[in-house]
Design an enzyme around this catalytic site. Structure first.
Site, PDB file in Angstrom:
ATOM      1  N   LYS A 197     -55.461 -26.925 -46.388  1.00 18.68           N
ATOM      2  CA  LYS A 197     -55.026 -25.557 -46.087  1.00 18.68           C
ATOM      3  C   LYS A 197     -56.216 -24.779 -45.523  1.00 18.68           C
ATOM      4  O   LYS A 197     -57.303 -24.758 -46.131  1.00 18.68           O
ATOM      5  CB  LYS A 197     -54.530 -24.901 -47.375  1.00 18.68           C
ATOM      6  CG  LYS A 197     -53.396 -23.925 -47.179  1.00 18.68           C
ATOM      7  CD  LYS A 197     -53.064 -23.309 -48.524  1.00 18.68           C
ATOM      8  CE  LYS A 197     -51.634 -22.864 -48.597  1.00 18.68           C
ATOM      9  NZ  LYS A 197     -51.407 -22.041 -49.798  1.00 18.68           N
TER      10      LYS A 197
HETATM   11  O1  G3P Z   1     -47.904 -19.691 -50.632  1.00 15.09           O
HETATM   12  C1  G3P Z   1     -48.590 -18.486 -50.619  1.00 15.09           C
HETATM   13  C2  G3P Z   1     -48.338 -17.771 -51.884  1.00 15.09           C
HETATM   14  O2  G3P Z   1     -48.937 -18.425 -52.957  1.00 15.09           O
HETATM   15  C3  G3P Z   1     -48.721 -16.349 -51.879  1.00 15.09           C
HETATM   16  O3  G3P Z   1     -47.821 -15.742 -52.692  1.00 15.09           O
HETATM   17  O4  G3P Z   1     -46.916 -14.037 -54.149  1.00 15.09           O
HETATM   18  O5  G3P Z   1     -49.408 -14.255 -53.860  1.00 15.09           O
HETATM   19  O6  G3P Z   1     -48.002 -13.348 -52.032  1.00 15.09           O
HETATM   20  P1  G3P Z   1     -48.059 -14.264 -53.212  1.00 15.09           P
END
Ligand code: G3P
Length: 216
Positions: free
Chosen positions: A82
């Site tokens: 990533k």
């Molecule tokens: O896959 C990306 C994710 O982990 C981010 O999620 O909820 O932190 O915006 P969030």
């Protein structure tokens, strides 16, 4: 459509993988910090369950990212590196393409970033829909725009809907034709549920009891 679990919790991966529908896992430094376990061991444990586990580089310059990408790729064939959507990240994506290393370009928030990442050879791009919604924008509208651009140019890069927050995000990802959605554990657990399924099951079971009683 591929479904990924967004987590660094191996127990959760094992549980959802047992459903027979899990295609991959995405981790990030925040999720890894939350679990407090060794990063490499966590990634390797997840590789036993799914063919695609995203492991994020943490260097901020291209040289450091390339070094980490090379290391992660050697851990297991299921590892996808990533890489953040920065100029240094673009250089790293091109490097990985040349080396045959699969990549997931993260922190994508615009069509222009998506196009640059695809041109740099990203295997997957991850637009963050929830964070766009949080900022007062429309995350799923970005997915629709990216897929529209993909129809024009037929980039082989898969569009992964990331930062999903609820089952409606997954439904929209499916109806728009996104290649992948990555889903937090709590949201994943809601996907098989419908109150009419529960009500229907109760009626079937109650009626079956009547059949058994009549036969006895
Ligand atoms: O896959 C990306 C994710 O982990 C981010 O999620 O909820 O932190 O915006 P969030």
């Amino acid at each position: 459509m591929k479904l990924f679990l967004d987590t660094a919790n191996v127990t959760h991966v094992a549980e959802i993988a047992a459903w027979g529908i899990l295609d991959g896992v995405t981790t990030n430094p925040t999720l890894v910090a939350k679990e407090g376990k060794d990063f490499k061991e966590t990634v390797l444990a997840m590789c036993k369950y799914v063919p695609c586990v995203s492991a994020q580089v943490t260097a901020s310059d291209a040289e450091g990212m390339k070094k980490q990408a090379g290391e992660y790729a050697k851990w297991h064939t299921h590892v996808v590196v990533k890489v953040p959507m920065t100029v240094e990240g673009l250089k790293t994506l091109s490097f990985c393409r040349e080396k045959g290393i699969r990549t997931n370009c993260t922190l994508v928030f615009s069509v222009n970033q998506a196009v640059l990442a695809a041109k740099a050879g990203a295997t997957i791009i991850s637009p963050f829909v929830g964070r766009l919604d949080d900022a007062g924008e429309n995350g799923m509208a970005l997915i629709a725009q990216i897929l529209q651009a993909w129809n024009h140019y037929r980039f082989p890069t898969e569009v992964l809907v990331a930062s999903t927050r609820n089952p409606d995000h997954i439904m929209q990802a499916a109806t728009l034709g996104a290649h992948i959605a990555t889903i937090p554990y709590e949201v994943f657990k809601k996907l098989p549920l419908h109150p009419l399924t529960d009500a229907g099951m109760k009626k079937f079971m109650d009626d079956w009891e009547k059949v058994k009683k009549a036969a006895s």
